[in-house]
Motif scaffolding. Structure first.
Motif, mmCIF file in Angstrom:
data_model
loop_
_atom_site.group_PDB
_atom_site.id
_atom_site.type_symbol
_atom_site.label_atom_id
_atom_site.label_comp_id
_atom_site.label_asym_id
_atom_site.label_seq_id
_atom_site.Cartn_x
_atom_site.Cartn_y
_atom_site.Cartn_z
ATOM 1 N N TRP A 73 0.840 -1.187 0.000
ATOM 2 C CA TRP A 73 0.000 0.000 0.000
ATOM 3 C C TRP A 73 0.881 1.246 0.000
ATOM 4 O O TRP A 73 1.650 1.460 -0.931
ATOM 5 N N GLU A 128 3.973 -4.479 8.712
ATOM 6 C CA GLU A 128 2.871 -5.069 9.464
ATOM 7 C C GLU A 128 2.479 -4.190 10.653
ATOM 8 O O GLU A 128 1.291 -4.010 10.951
ATOM 9 N N ARG A 153 0.567 -1.149 9.247
ATOM 10 C CA ARG A 153 -0.790 -1.522 8.850
ATOM 11 C C ARG A 153 -1.702 -1.613 10.079
ATOM 12 O O ARG A 153 -2.830 -1.111 10.080
ATOM 13 N N LEU A 191 -7.517 1.217 5.392
ATOM 14 C CA LEU A 191 -6.555 0.196 5.006
ATOM 15 C C LEU A 191 -7.182 -0.797 4.043
ATOM 16 O O LEU A 191 -8.225 -1.389 4.345
#
Length: 287
Positions: A251, A262, A265, A285
């Motif tokens: 992203w 991680e 996110r 997200l």
């Protein structure tokens, strides 16, 4: 002599703004520090319409916006609020986390406008990936320019052609806007290890071979290359030192360590992120 690698961009839309995106590509993940390249196609917006990229996060990269036409309002979680005009550099370093908004300014939204420009992402060196976020703006007049024998070079960021931009890049970088008159030539030296060119418009030869407009041409390392303008044309050159290790992209996040992505996110999904003052809408997200 090695052959250049030609990357044809994919067409996409970012919150309604049509773009061409040649980087990243399966054949090439980065050129110097550049890991992402968006050509915001020339778009006429009627009154009441414009670009509106809502609040979204970044880590591990710097964004650089450079316009040919129109205006963008940049706002970020550092409290910056800046109108970006053609020829300006809007430079934001994300570090461990920043959020920002990019939209058509209110006056241009009311009257209608045209937008055309570029946004690139430069991966931060590993030592700066988790550093502090920052924002700076450089008016067009502050960028160094060479204008000789029908070839105009504006150094957007980094160094090259005896020019040095004031933009505070974090690693050796080349990012130049080149405008060539018909029947002019330009030698692209091999001073930067990795280099690529993107032809915005016009008729151009690279070592006597046609360059396809809106394609990213990755140049062979260690070889000087020659451009010849068959007609009036404009292009950008990007490049620099190779990255200090592979990067993951997910992203809006770039990192050398997948765990950092991680964590980012999870933080964005949970709302544990710096907020752009005055903004409530955000891009959620993606799954």
């Amino acid at each position: 002599m090695s052959s250049p690698l030609v990357i044809r961009p994919r067409a996409e839309s970012v919150e309604g703004q049509p773009i061409l995106r040649p980087l990243p590509a399966a054949q090439c993940r980065s050129v110097g520090p550049f890991v992402f390249f968006d050509h915001m196609l020339e778009t006429d917006y009627a009154p009441g319409h414009g670009m509106d990229i809502r609040q979204h996060p970044h880590i591990g990269l710097s964004t650089l916006t450079y316009l040919f036409e129109g205006a963008i309002l940049h706002k970020d979680s550092l409290g910056s609020e800046q109108r970006v005009l053609p020829g300006d550099v809007s430079w934001m370093t994300a570090g461990s986390g920043v959020a920002h908004v990019e939209r058509t300014p209110a006056d241009a939204l009311a009257h209608g406008s045209c937008l055309h420009g570029l946004q690139v992402w430069l991966a931060s060196p590993q030592e700066h990936e988790q550093g502090p976020a920052s924002y700076s703006h450089y008016p067009a007049a502050s960028l160094p320019v060479s204008d000789n024998l029908g070839v105009r070079i504006c150094m957007i960021a980094g160094t090259g052609f005896c020019l040095a931009s004031p933009v505070p890049v974090l690693s050796p970088t080349l990012y130049a806007h080149v405008q060539m008159q018909p029947a002019t030539t330009l030698l692209i030296p091999s001073e930067h290890v990795q280099r690529a060119l993107y032809l915005l418009d016009g008729e151009l030869l690279l070592n006597d071979e046609d360059v396809e407009p809106c394609s990213l041409v990755v140049l062979p390392e260690g070889e000087d290359m020659t451009l010849y303008a068959e007609g009036e044309c404009q292009l950008v050159l990007i490049g620099g030192a190779p990255l200090d290790g592979p990067r993951r992209m997910n992203w809006n996040f770039v990192a050398s360590d997948p765990e950092l992505i991680e964590q980012a996110r999870a933080r964005w999904a949970a709302g544990d992120w710096p907020v752009v003052p005055g903004e409530t809408s955000r891009i959620e997200l993606p799954r």
